[in-house]
Design a protein around this motif. Sequence first.
Motif, PDB file in Angstrom:
ATOM      1  N   ASN A 144      -0.386   4.196 -12.110  1.00  0.00           N
ATOM      2  CA  ASN A 144      -0.725   5.202 -11.105  1.00  0.00           C
ATOM      3  C   ASN A 144      -0.293   4.732  -9.709  1.00  0.00           C
ATOM      4  OD1 ASN A 144      -1.838   6.899 -13.017  1.00  0.00           O
ATOM      5  ND2 ASN A 144      -3.920   6.176 -12.688  1.00  0.00           N
ATOM      6  N   GLU A 145       0.313   5.643  -8.943  1.00  0.00           N
ATOM      7  CA  GLU A 145       0.876   5.269  -7.644  1.00  0.00           C
ATOM      8  C   GLU A 145      -0.159   4.669  -6.681  1.00  0.00           C
ATOM      9  OE1 GLU A 145       2.917   8.810  -6.464  1.00  0.00           O
ATOM     10  OE2 GLU A 145       4.501   8.541  -7.964  1.00  0.00           O
ATOM     11  N   PRO A 146      -1.324   5.286  -6.510  1.00  0.00           N
ATOM     12  CA  PRO A 146      -2.290   4.660  -5.603  1.00  0.00           C
ATOM     13  C   PRO A 146      -2.791   3.316  -6.119  1.00  0.00           C
ATOM     14  CG  PRO A 146      -3.256   6.574  -6.678  1.00  0.00           C
ATOM     15  CD  PRO A 146      -1.801   6.596  -6.993  1.00  0.00           C
ATOM     16  N   THR A 147      -2.830   3.157  -7.441  1.00  0.00           N
ATOM     17  CA  THR A 147      -3.211   1.860  -8.002  1.00  0.00           C
ATOM     18  C   THR A 147      -2.152   0.816  -7.669  1.00  0.00           C
ATOM     19  OG1 THR A 147      -4.366   2.988  -9.805  1.00  0.00           O
ATOM     20  CG2 THR A 147      -3.856   0.656 -10.127  1.00  0.00           C
ATOM     21  N   ALA A 148      -0.879   1.217  -7.728  1.00  0.00           N
ATOM     22  CA  ALA A 148       0.208   0.308  -7.345  1.00  0.00           C
ATOM     23  C   ALA A 148       0.076  -0.092  -5.878  1.00  0.00           C
ATOM     24  CB  ALA A 148       1.558   0.976  -7.597  1.00  0.00           C
ATOM     25  N   ALA A 150      -2.608  -0.154  -4.174  1.00  0.00           N
ATOM     26  CA  ALA A 150      -3.778  -1.032  -4.078  1.00  0.00           C
ATOM     27  C   ALA A 150      -3.444  -2.452  -4.527  1.00  0.00           C
ATOM     28  CB  ALA A 150      -4.911  -0.469  -4.929  1.00  0.00           C
ATOM     29  N   LEU A 151      -2.610  -2.600  -5.559  1.00  0.00           N
ATOM     30  CA  LEU A 151      -2.187  -3.928  -6.010  1.00  0.00           C
ATOM     31  C   LEU A 151      -1.448  -4.661  -4.896  1.00  0.00           C
ATOM     32  CD1 LEU A 151      -0.922  -3.575  -9.694  1.00  0.00           C
ATOM     33  CD2 LEU A 151      -2.614  -5.191  -8.845  1.00  0.00           C
ATOM     34  N   ALA A 152      -0.545  -3.945  -4.210  1.00  0.00           N
ATOM     35  CA  ALA A 152       0.206  -4.561  -3.110  1.00  0.00           C
ATOM     36  C   ALA A 152      -0.737  -4.975  -1.984  1.00  0.00           C
ATOM     37  CB  ALA A 152       1.267  -3.596  -2.598  1.00  0.00           C
ATOM     38  N   TYR A 153      -1.670  -4.094  -1.656  1.00  0.00           N
ATOM     39  CA  TYR A 153      -2.634  -4.390  -0.583  1.00  0.00           C
ATOM     40  C   TYR A 153      -3.585  -5.510  -1.004  1.00  0.00           C
ATOM     41  CZ  TYR A 153      -6.697  -3.734   2.472  1.00  0.00           C
ATOM     42  OH  TYR A 153      -7.735  -3.930   3.338  1.00  0.00           O
ATOM     43  N   GLY A 154      -4.090  -5.413  -2.228  1.00  0.00           N
ATOM     44  CA  GLY A 154      -5.100  -6.361  -2.692  1.00  0.00           C
ATOM     45  C   GLY A 154      -4.571  -7.761  -2.896  1.00  0.00           C
ATOM     46  N   ILE A 335       6.317  -2.118  -4.274  1.00  0.00           N
ATOM     47  CA  ILE A 335       5.848  -3.502  -4.246  1.00  0.00           C
ATOM     48  C   ILE A 335       4.738  -3.694  -5.276  1.00  0.00           C
ATOM     49  CG2 ILE A 335       4.608  -5.205  -2.841  1.00  0.00           C
ATOM     50  CD1 ILE A 335       6.186  -4.115  -0.417  1.00  0.00           C
ATOM     51  N   GLY A 336       3.821  -2.736  -5.342  1.00  0.00           N
ATOM     52  CA  GLY A 336       2.747  -2.811  -6.331  1.00  0.00           C
ATOM     53  C   GLY A 336       3.261  -2.754  -7.763  1.00  0.00           C
TER      54      GLY A 336
END
Length: 572
Positions: A144-148, A150-154, A335-336
Amino acid sequence: MIVGIDLGTTNSLVAVWKEGEATLIPNAMGDLLTPSCVSLDDDGTVLVGRAARERLQTHPERTAANFKRYMGSDKSMTLGDRAFRPEELSSLVLRALKADAEAFLGQAVEEAVITVPAYFSDAQRKATRAAGQLAGLRVDRLLNEPTAAALAYGLHQRDAETRFLVFDLGGGTFDVSILEMFEGVMEVRASAGDNFLGGEDFLQALVDLFIERKELPSSVRRNGAFMQRLMGAAERAKRELSELPRTTLTVEHEGNRLALPLDEAMLEHACAALLKRLRVPVERALRDANLRSVMLDNIVLAGGATRMPMVRRLATTMFGRFPAIDFNPDEIVAIGAAVQAGLKVKDAALKEVVMTDVSPYSLGVAVSKRMPDGSSTHGHFDPIIERNTTVPVSRVKNYIPVSASQVFIDLHIFQGESRMVRDNIHLGDLRVELPGLSPEESAVDVRFTYDVNGLLQVEATVLKTRKTFSVMIEGNPGLLTEDEITERLAAMRELKIHPRDTLENRTALARAERIYAQLRGAAREWLSEQILQFEASLATQDGRVVTQARARLEEQLDHLERSAAVLGDDDR
């Protein structure tokens, strides 16, 4: 080698997890963003990316864009004399990204993590997987795009306990996800979205405003060449309003120069209904997560459309704080995806990261309900897996047939949030044979199992006989079957793809043709001479001569696009 791909409505990117970090991969033009645009050249050669986008105005009948919006449907788009399905066009973009990655990495790329909008339906996810297959990729994971994002941010917040919301407004879709991070675990609490709300809709609102203010007849919408010129001019004006207080949207129509002065307030008024729609998924996600906006630690922006000042103002107003701007919103999803690819290969730098996700939709079956007077009413939706349940997940419910001596039940499987199944999305059916006894003795347990890729398995067990019936939801209407994928894969292999090493030259020519079509008089004649000179340099097949000539032509085109001549001010 496995890569991460952000397959976007407007632009796409590819990235790789390499030497402990995510690296974005440039395309043949040296750009990180590849326009999600495909065109058939006059000789039948396929152009992808910037070269194709340049042809939208000059060859609209041979060029396609925004096809991601039709993934999972049986819609086709005609380029020249050939029809393409959305997943075929997407596969051509994926194939170009695959070639770019192989040129950059110096090795074959066989697997990919591909991102999809969180609110993509089952059919849209399967169409995306089919696009990857047609491009010669094994799709390891649909992320999922927002999950990706979030991975980059997290990745940079691993030691912190934080709760944040990803506000992802791309070219064609809008997604919201709320996540919590603690001790290296990133957990999606809730997702919501709108598959038909994105930057393209804001652009269309600006086009509609122009047509209304200039009092153009409705027939102009049927003029493909003019509409593409207007869309191009509107896109430039929209971008300028992200940096300047005012600008002018100018386009030529039937020999007349039409100009509309614009400022941010006018654009925001024209987009008021769209801005209102952005609030709905945010409010739903907060409700599902049982949170208030003040309980969030940060807001992460993703998607190029979040660059618009009015969108950032809305986000600031809704959440009472300025969103995080640590990442380029165009790049954060790719990136995510690369981070997820790194997790797949178990890179040591990511060993502390654990990711969970949720089902964005409720999944269930059609049922009948008994009324107080003893009659039955049909077509009600009964969820088995509720939306925003952590996946992978398996849930079971017990059902009994409506009447005695029933010898089968047809389970009709749906996805959605509406009370009646007619307003939800039909996913498939499963026929269950019954022993023909009383309703209680013919009871059936129905189990739904939903995985991280958004694939649903339905299993029904007749309790009396212990006989089990199951189906993996595959046959959504409009989707390609495995045999059709094999057949179309063979046909796709026969397509001539423009050589990657000469794409810069073809892109420069496509851009020159677009600008030539916008000019008149002496300026047009002058550009025609410059194009001829560049074509003469191509005929020499001398790389040094061609490179110098292309640089000279692009400098001239830059000047023309900055000048009033491109906007029709004069006939120099």
